[in-house]
Design an enzyme around this catalytic site. Structure first.
Site, PDB file in Angstrom:
ATOM      1  N   TYR A 115       0.453  -1.174   0.182  1.00  0.00           N
ATOM      2  CA  TYR A 115       0.133   0.365  -0.246  1.00  0.00           C
ATOM      3  C   TYR A 115       0.891   1.364   0.299  1.00  0.00           C
ATOM      4  CZ  TYR A 115      -4.021  -2.271   0.533  1.00  0.00           C
ATOM      5  OH  TYR A 115      -5.531  -3.421   0.134  1.00  0.00           O
ATOM      6  N   ASP A 126      -5.982  -5.596   5.267  1.00  0.00           N
ATOM      7  CA  ASP A 126      -6.915  -4.913   4.769  1.00  0.00           C
ATOM      8  C   ASP A 126      -8.393  -6.011   4.445  1.00  0.00           C
ATOM      9  OD1 ASP A 126      -8.827  -3.044   3.890  1.00  0.00           O
ATOM     10  OD2 ASP A 126      -7.573  -3.220   1.544  1.00  0.00           O
ATOM     11  N   LYS A 132       2.860 -14.237   5.826  1.00  0.00           N
ATOM     12  CA  LYS A 132       3.196 -15.394   4.756  1.00  0.00           C
ATOM     13  C   LYS A 132       4.976 -15.610   4.199  1.00  0.00           C
ATOM     14  CE  LYS A 132       1.692 -18.083   1.157  1.00  0.00           C
ATOM     15  NZ  LYS A 132       0.048 -19.252   1.684  1.00  0.00           N
ATOM     16  N   ASP A 156      -3.636 -17.532   4.666  1.00  0.00           N
ATOM     17  CA  ASP A 156      -4.425 -17.985   3.804  1.00  0.00           C
ATOM     18  C   ASP A 156      -5.088 -18.681   5.264  1.00  0.00           C
ATOM     19  OD1 ASP A 156      -2.188 -19.036   3.387  1.00  0.00           O
ATOM     20  OD2 ASP A 156      -2.368 -20.576   2.203  1.00  0.00           O
TER      21      ASP A 156
END
Length: 332
Positions: free
Chosen positions: A123, A227, A170, A203
């Site tokens: 972002y 987000d 991740k 995930d």
């Protein structure tokens, strides 16, 4: 008395902000209010999505409450929310997610908080065209950014009596960027031995949140993941219309409704002020007005439990104004 910058925003923003200010004034919240514009309406009146007068006000008051704003599509306009977070270095996006009585939802016993890093990751908007057919975005993670958001999450957990912080990442794939975030967050967590730390791959976190969200207390994560997870969790408890939000930095704090400006129902007395009112509750907590915050929250829950009071989007018979009337009546 504290000075407070009020940004009504666009669409339904003015309507719900008016009602939230009614509630704050009813409980004698210790604020002096000064209204300023931001968003699409500001572009029309001030030729800027974020006028300098608004920036100056926030720099002065260090505290703002903001309704939903619209960023025009196209024209090279940068998101007003991203702009404000970067301009004031509001590095912590804080999103409490809880089930509320009277609100139809997927899970009736959710009570967690997402702490999202707000200023870096993808972002940051560092992009380039490599060639006509290839675009590239830079994912930037720093030790400073990771350390301060992790510290905020653990301090929040400690302050609110939470027992666990989950670091969502991740790092199994992005071993350098997410690996740094995870490593630094774990280092911070080691300084809080009374709070359990776990790390969850993003995930898997999504699956765990939709199957057993009750296992989470505080989640700390990077900008993009935060987000996505914030909206996922909002969906568990009834949608963005019932979830508050805050963007907090060292020098300023902005409390906001995280839903859209809903121009299709603007001016029709249909808008639900619940999200913005809960953001105002967070603001009262931020300035150590816990008693007033608790009173408003208690009255809001009572009004939401009344089908005649709550608004139509929640299956009720109330309007923006009558719902607020019910809240004020329950405040006494």
């Amino acid at each position: 008395m504290m000075q407070l910058t009020v940004i009504p925003g666009d669409g339904i923003g003015q309507e719900i902000m008016t009602q939230v200010l009614r509630v704050l004034k009813h409980v004698n919240a210790p604020f002096e209010y000064e209204e300023h514009a931001a968003g699409e309406s500001a572009l029309i009146t001030h030729q800027s999505l974020l006028p300098q007068t608004t920036v100056d006000s926030i720099n002065k008051t260090k505290l703002a409450i903001k309704g939903p704003t619209t960023t025009p599509v196209g024209g090279g306009h940068k998101s007003i929310n991203v702009t404000m977070r970067q301009k004031f270095d509001l590095y912590a996006n804080v999103r409490p997610v809880r089930s509320l009585p009277g609100v139809q939802c997927v899970c009736s016993d959710v009570n967690l908080t997402i702490v999202r890093e707000n200023t870096e990751d993808l972002y940051a908007g560092i992009e380039r065209m490599v060639d006509d057919d290839t675009a590239e975005s830079i994912k930037r993670i720093t030790r400073k950014g990771s350390e301060r958001i992790a510290r905020y999450a653990y301090e929040l957990a400690q302050k609110t009596g939470r027992s666990q912080v989950a670091i969502v990442h991740k790092a199994n794939i992005m071993k350098m960027s997410d690996g740094l975030f995870l490593k630094v967050a774990q280092e911070v967590g080691a300084k809080y031995p009374n709070i359990a730390t776990r790390d969850v791959i993003v995930d898997n976190a999504c699956m765990q949140l939709v199957t057993r969200p009750q296992q989470f207390d505080v989640i700390v994560t990077e900008n993009l993941y935060g987000d996505i997870l914030s909206d996922l969790c909002a969906g568990l408890v009834g949608g963005l219309g019932v979830v508050p939000g805050a963007n907090i930095g060292e020098k300023a704090a902005i409390f906001e409704a995280v839903h859209g400006s809903a121009p299709d129902i603007a001016g029709q007395n249909k808008a639900n002020p619940t999200a913005l009112l809960q953001s105002a509750v967070m603001m009262l907590q931020h300035v150590n007005e816990q008693t007033k915050a608790d009173a408003i929250m208690k009255a809001l829950i009572a009004a939401l439990s009344d089908v005649n009071a709550r608004t139509g989007d929640l299956g009720g018979k109330g309007t923006t104004v009558s719902f607020t009337d019910a809240i004020i009546q329950k405040l006494g």
